[in-house]
Design a protein around this motif. Structure first.
Motif, PDB file in Angstrom:
ATOM      1  N   LEU A   1       0.789  -1.150   0.114  1.00 34.98           N
ATOM      2  CA  LEU A   1      -0.034   0.065   0.248  1.00 34.98           C
ATOM      3  C   LEU A   1       0.745   1.492  -0.089  1.00 34.98           C
ATOM      4  N   GLY A   2       1.891   1.177   0.605  1.00 34.87           N
ATOM      5  CA  GLY A   2       2.911   2.535   0.977  1.00 34.87           C
ATOM      6  C   GLY A   2       3.535   2.661  -0.591  1.00 34.87           C
ATOM      7  N   VAL A   3       3.970   1.569  -1.164  1.00 37.04           N
ATOM      8  CA  VAL A   3       4.376   1.826  -2.585  1.00 37.04           C
ATOM      9  C   VAL A   3       3.446   2.446  -3.487  1.00 37.04           C
ATOM     10  N   SER A   4       2.240   1.739  -3.316  1.00 37.45           N
ATOM     11  CA  SER A   4       1.439   2.378  -4.355  1.00 37.45           C
ATOM     12  C   SER A   4       1.153   3.914  -3.936  1.00 37.45           C
ATOM     13  N   ALA A   5       0.822   4.117  -2.901  1.00 34.31           N
ATOM     14  CA  ALA A   5       0.411   5.354  -2.372  1.00 34.31           C
ATOM     15  C   ALA A   5       1.715   6.486  -2.766  1.00 34.31           C
ATOM     16  N   ALA A   6       2.878   5.941  -2.525  1.00 33.93           N
ATOM     17  CA  ALA A   6       4.010   6.926  -2.763  1.00 33.93           C
ATOM     18  C   ALA A   6       3.958   7.262  -4.387  1.00 33.93           C
ATOM     19  N   ARG A   7       3.809   6.376  -5.172  1.00 34.52           N
ATOM     20  CA  ARG A   7       3.999   6.438  -6.658  1.00 34.52           C
ATOM     21  C   ARG A   7       2.646   7.319  -7.260  1.00 34.52           C
ATOM     22  N   ALA A   8       1.726   7.123  -6.509  1.00 38.22           N
ATOM     23  CA  ALA A   8       0.405   7.886  -6.970  1.00 38.22           C
ATOM     24  C   ALA A   8       0.395   9.370  -6.649  1.00 38.22           C
ATOM     25  N   LEU A   9       1.007   9.600  -5.484  1.00 36.20           N
ATOM     26  CA  LEU A   9       1.255  11.117  -5.115  1.00 36.20           C
ATOM     27  C   LEU A   9       2.540  11.655  -5.799  1.00 36.20           C
ATOM     28  N   ALA A  10       3.514  10.952  -6.286  1.00 39.22           N
ATOM     29  CA  ALA A  10       4.572  11.645  -7.380  1.00 39.22           C
ATOM     30  C   ALA A  10       3.965  11.803  -8.416  1.00 39.22           C
ATOM     31  N   ARG A  11       2.914  10.857  -8.898  1.00 41.53           N
ATOM     32  CA  ARG A  11       2.409  11.097 -10.199  1.00 41.53           C
ATOM     33  C   ARG A  11       1.358  12.301 -10.234  1.00 41.53           C
ATOM     34  N   CYS A  12       0.987  12.903  -9.115  1.00 43.38           N
ATOM     35  CA  CYS A  12       0.204  13.901  -8.983  1.00 43.38           C
ATOM     36  C   CYS A  12       1.271  15.355  -8.718  1.00 43.38           C
ATOM     37  N   GLY A  13       2.462  15.310  -8.742  1.00 43.74           N
ATOM     38  CA  GLY A  13       3.381  16.239  -8.625  1.00 43.74           C
ATOM     39  C   GLY A  13       3.794  16.538  -7.197  1.00 43.74           C
ATOM     40  N   ALA A  14       3.710  15.735  -6.424  1.00 46.87           N
ATOM     41  CA  ALA A  14       4.012  15.996  -4.854  1.00 46.87           C
ATOM     42  C   ALA A  14       5.430  15.455  -4.617  1.00 46.87           C
ATOM     43  N   GLN A  15       6.269  16.164  -3.776  1.00 44.64           N
ATOM     44  CA  GLN A  15       7.480  15.780  -3.474  1.00 44.64           C
ATOM     45  C   GLN A  15       7.459  14.700  -2.467  1.00 44.64           C
ATOM     46  N   VAL A  16       7.777  13.575  -2.655  1.00 39.69           N
ATOM     47  CA  VAL A  16       7.439  12.333  -1.814  1.00 39.69           C
ATOM     48  C   VAL A  16       8.648  11.628  -1.218  1.00 39.69           C
ATOM     49  N   VAL A  17       8.740  11.346   0.082  1.00 40.74           N
ATOM     50  CA  VAL A  17       9.402  10.606   0.791  1.00 40.74           C
ATOM     51  C   VAL A  17       8.798   9.521   1.475  1.00 40.74           C
ATOM     52  N   LEU A  18       9.392   8.166   1.258  1.00 42.66           N
ATOM     53  CA  LEU A  18       8.901   7.053   1.526  1.00 42.66           C
ATOM     54  C   LEU A  18       9.577   6.469   2.615  1.00 42.66           C
ATOM     55  N   ALA A  19       9.195   6.179   3.921  1.00 45.20           N
ATOM     56  CA  ALA A  19       9.986   5.964   5.258  1.00 45.20           C
ATOM     57  C   ALA A  19       9.498   4.642   5.397  1.00 45.20           C
ATOM     58  N   GLN A  20      10.485   3.582   5.304  1.00 43.13           N
ATOM     59  CA  GLN A  20      10.130   2.057   5.682  1.00 43.13           C
ATOM     60  C   GLN A  20      11.154   1.866   6.632  1.00 43.13           C
ATOM     61  N   GLN A  21      10.322   1.286   7.657  1.00 36.84           N
ATOM     62  CA  GLN A  21      11.138   0.667   8.780  1.00 36.84           C
ATOM     63  C   GLN A  21      12.049  -0.433   8.552  1.00 36.84           C
ATOM     64  N   GLY A  22      11.445  -1.465   7.762  1.00 42.62           N
ATOM     65  CA  GLY A  22      12.241  -2.557   7.496  1.00 42.62           C
ATOM     66  C   GLY A  22      13.319  -2.495   6.600  1.00 42.62           C
ATOM     67  N   GLU A  23      14.292  -3.519   6.171  1.00 42.25           N
ATOM     68  CA  GLU A  23      15.564  -3.459   5.580  1.00 42.25           C
ATOM     69  C   GLU A  23      15.151  -3.239   4.022  1.00 42.25           C
ATOM     70  N   HIS A  24      14.060  -3.547   3.622  1.00 43.93           N
ATOM     71  CA  HIS A  24      13.738  -3.289   2.106  1.00 43.93           C
ATOM     72  C   HIS A  24      12.136  -2.953   1.933  1.00 43.93           C
ATOM     73  N   LEU A  25      11.971  -2.485   0.619  1.00 44.38           N
ATOM     74  CA  LEU A  25      10.381  -2.204   0.553  1.00 44.38           C
ATOM     75  C   LEU A  25       9.706  -3.835   0.247  1.00 44.38           C
ATOM     76  N   MET A  26       8.540  -3.706   0.564  1.00 46.97           N
ATOM     77  CA  MET A  26       7.743  -4.912   0.457  1.00 46.97           C
ATOM     78  C   MET A  26       8.422  -6.245   0.779  1.00 46.97           C
ATOM     79  N   GLU A  27       8.759  -6.147   2.227  1.00 44.86           N
ATOM     80  CA  GLU A  27       9.706  -7.191   2.460  1.00 44.86           C
ATOM     81  C   GLU A  27       8.716  -8.506   2.672  1.00 44.86           C
ATOM     82  N   ARG A  28       7.330  -8.338   2.914  1.00 40.86           N
ATOM     83  CA  ARG A  28       6.766  -9.756   2.996  1.00 40.86           C
ATOM     84  C   ARG A  28       6.628 -10.164   1.661  1.00 40.86           C
ATOM     85  N   GLN A  29       6.754  -9.686   0.508  1.00 43.98           N
ATOM     86  CA  GLN A  29       6.605 -10.196  -0.716  1.00 43.98           C
ATOM     87  C   GLN A  29       7.913 -10.474  -1.302  1.00 43.98           C
TER      88      GLN A  29
END
Length: 517
Positions: free
Chosen positions: A173-201
Motif C-alpha cells: 500500500l505504501g509503495v502504491s500511495a507513494a507512486r500515486a502522489l508522485a504522479r500528482c506532482g508531490a515531493q514524496v519521501v517514503l519511510a520504511q522501517q524494514g530493511e527493504h520495500l515490500m519485505e513480505r513479498q
C-alpha cells in the motif's frame, strides 16, 4: 444515509444479513444472486448493512484513483439488485445473538436467521508522538490513512504540485500511495522501517529494482528508517475553532522530514469488535471453520476480518474465494456435500503503468536541493559504509543472466544464456533506473525464502529492470518472485496453485516465456 424499508416477510424464507458492504460482502451477494437465477438462492431474503455511504467498490484500485488513472465510478462494483435490501451509511453497533438481531446506529433492529460478518479491516495507526492529543481521537490536519474511497478523496483534495508528502510504510500500500502522489506532482519521501520495500513479498534484489523505479520518479526512499513522531502546529479554522495540522515527521535518529501531507500505510488490523462483544471466538481475526462458520452455527465471517486455520489473509483473492464457498453453504448443496474452504494460495500482483505525467519532482535523485526539506543522513554504527541503505541488483554479465540453484550454496552459481534476453549489462549505478521510468509489473507467491535443500532458479537483468526467481522443493514449485516482464506468471501461478509436479525439463526452463510447458 440510505435505508430501505424491510419488505413484507414470507415466513417460509430465510433471512440472511451481511454486515459489511465491501468487496467480500458484495461478492457474496453476487454469488447468492447468481445461484438463485437473479434473486438470492435458497429461498432467502438478503439485507446488506454498509457503513460507507457509497456502494461497493474495488479497494485494490484506490491508488489508481488517487493518481488520476481511473475515476471513482470506474472502480464501482455492481450494486445489489432490487431483490436485495441494502442499507448504506448505516453502522451495526451490536449483535444480539439470543434474539438474532443486529442493532444499528440509526435505531433499526435487523433480524436474521443467518448472519455474515464481512466487516473488513481498519488501518493500523502507529503509536507516534503527536498523532493524537492526550484525550483526543482526531488526526491532525494533513495526516491521512489510506484505506477507503473517502480517504482517497481527502488525499486527492490535499495533494497539489510541489506539496511535501511523507508516506510511512513501505509495503504494497505504501509503495502504491507513494507512486500515486508522485504522479500528482508531490515531493514524496517514503519511510520504511524494514530493511527493504515490500519485505513480505520481495527479497532484497527484487526490492532494489522496485526502489530504483520509485527513485527514478522522484520518490526519496529511506529504509531502516524508524519514525518517532509528528510535529504539529495550532491553526484557526474559518469558523474560528482551533485545530492541529502536521508540519514534519520526526525520525528516531533525531532528523526531521518537513511535511504538509503524511500518509499512514502501516498495515491493517481485522475489525473484530462486533464479534468480540457478541462473545464469538476471536484470535487475530474472527475464527471460522471450513464452512466459514464461527462458534455460533448461525454466524459466519469472510474477508479481512476472518481467520481460517490460523491465517488472516487480508487479500481480495481470498475474500472472493471465501464468499464463493459461503454462497454455496448458504444456498444449500444440490444433491451433494456442502462446499468447504480449504485456504487460499494467494498471489500478490502490482502493476505500475508507464509514467505519463509531468517530470517527477526531485528529478529522480535524492531530491534534497529541489524540495528544501530536511533530509536525514543516517550514520552507520560501524565503518561509515552507506551502501547497505541502497540495495543494488547483483551485476550481470553481458549477454547472459544468472541461474542459482541449491539455496545456501554460494558456489552453485552458473551463467546461462537465455535466448532473446537482450541483456547488455547493468546500468552504470547498478540501480536499474534506466528501465524504471517505464511500466513496472511484479508478482509474488508462496514461499520466496528457500529452506535448506531447496533449489532456487534466479534470473536477473538490471538493465531492463527484470528479475525472476522461483523456489523448488523436490518436484514442486513452492514460491516465486517475478518483476518486470511477467510473460511466465500465468503458467507458474497455475503450477503453484495446483500443486502440480514440475515438468522434467531443466529447471531453468521454468523462467522462459512459456513457463516450461
Amino acid at each position: 444515509m440510505t435505508s430501505n424499508k424491510e419488505p413484507d416477510r414470507d415466513p417460509g424464507r430465510r433471512r440472511v444479513v451481511v454486515i459489511g458492504g465491501g468487496m467480500a460482502g458484495a461478492r457474496l451477494v453476487q454469488q447468492l444472486t447468481a445461484l438463485g437465477g437473479g434473486a438470492p438462492a435458497g429461498g432467502t431474503d438478503v439485507t446488506v448493512i454498509g457503513e460507507e455511504p457509497h456502494g461497493p467498490y474495488n479497494r485494490v484500485l484506490l491508488a489508481d484513483v488517487l493518481a488520476g488513472r481511473y475515476g471513482p465510478e470506474v472502480i464501482t462494483l455492481p450494486a445489489p439488485g432490487a431483490s436485495v435490501r441494502h442499507l448504506t451509511g448505516v453502522r451495526a453497533v451490536r449483535i444480539d445473538r439470543d434474539a438474532r438481531l443486529v442493532l444499528c446506529d440509526d435505531g433499526q433492529s435487523v433480524p436474521y436467521d443467518s448472519l455474515v460478518l464481512a466487516t473488513g479491516s481498519n488501518p493500523v495507526l502507529p503509536p507516534l508522538r503527536g498523532l493524537f492529543e492526550p484525550d483526543g481521537r482526531d488526526l491532525p490536519a494533513g495526516v491521512h490513512p489510506f484505506r477507503t474511497l473517502d480517504d482517497c478523496r481527502a488525499l486527492a483534495e490535499a495533494v497539489r504540485p510541489g506539496v511535501r508528502a511523507v508516506v510511512i510504510g513501505g509495503g504494497l500500500l505504501g509503495v502504491s500511495a507513494a507512486r500515486a502522489l508522485a504522479r500528482c506532482g508531490a515531493q514524496v519521501v517514503l519511510a520504511q522501517q524494514g530493511e527493504h520495500l515490500m519485505e513480505r513479498q520481495l527479497d532484497a534484489d527484487a526490492s532494489g529494482l522496485l526502489r530504483g523505479h520509485l527513485e527514478a520518479l522522484g520518490v526519496e526512499v529511506h529504509t531502516e528508517c524508524r519514525v518517532r513522531g509528528l510535529r504539529t502546529r495550532s491553526v484557526t479554522r474559518d469558523d474560528g475553532s482551533s485545530a492541529r495540522e502536521v508540519t514534519a515527521v520526526e525520525l528516531a535518529d533525531g532528523f526531521r522530514l518537513d511535511a504538509e501531507i503524511v500518509v499512514l500505510a502501516c498495515g491493517v488490523r481485522p475489525r473484530t469488535g462486533l464479534a468480540l462483544a457478541a462473545g464469538l471466538k476471536v484470535a487475530r481475526g474472527i475464527v471460522v471453520d471450513d464452512e466459514l462458520r464461527t462458534g455460533d452455527p448461525r454466524v459466519h465471517a469472510i474477508g479481512d476480518c476472518a481467520e481460517h486455520d490460523g491465517t488472516v489473509y487480508g487479500l481480495a483473492g481470498a475474500a472472493q474465494e471465501q464468499a464463493d464457498v459461503l454462497a454455496g453453504v448458504l444456498a444449500g448443496a444440490a444433491g451433494g456435500p456442502a462446499p468447504r474452504y480449504r485456504g487460499t494460495r494467494a498471489l500478490t500482483r502490482l502493476s505500475l503503468p508507464a509514467w505519463s505525467g509531468p517530470p517527477p519532482a526531485g528529478g529522480g535523485g535524492n531530491g534534497a536541493a529541489a524540495t528544501g526539506r530536511t533530509v536525514p543522513v543516517p550514520v552507520p554504527a560501524d565503518d561509515g559504509d552507506l551502501s547497505a541503505l541502497r540495495p543494488e541488483p547483483r551485476p550481470v554479465t553481458a549477454g547472459a543472466t544468472t541461474a542459482t540453484t541449491a539455496a545456501g550454496d554460494a558456489a552453485a552459481t552458473a551463467l546461462a544464456a537465455v535466448p532473446g534476453s537482450g541483456t547488455t549489462g547493468p546500468a552504470a549505478d547498478g540501480s536499474g533506473a534506466g528501465a524504471a521510468a517505464g511500466p513496472l509489473d511484479l508478482a509474488a507467491f508462496g514461499e520466496t525464502t528457500p529452506a535448506p535443500g531447496d533449489d532456487v532458479i534466479h534470473l536477473s537483468d538490471a538493465t531492463r529492470g527484470a528479475y525472476r526467481k522461483v523456489v523448488v522443493r523436490g518436484d514442486r514449485l513452492v514460491g516465486g518472485i517475478l518483476l518486470g516482464d511477467l510473460g511466465t506468471v500465468g503458467a507458474l501461478a497455475r503450477t503453484w496453485e495446483g500443486d502440480e509436479p514440475l515438468p522434467s525439463a531443466p529447471l531453468l526452463h521454468l523462467l522462459t516465456h512459456d513457463g516450461g510447458c
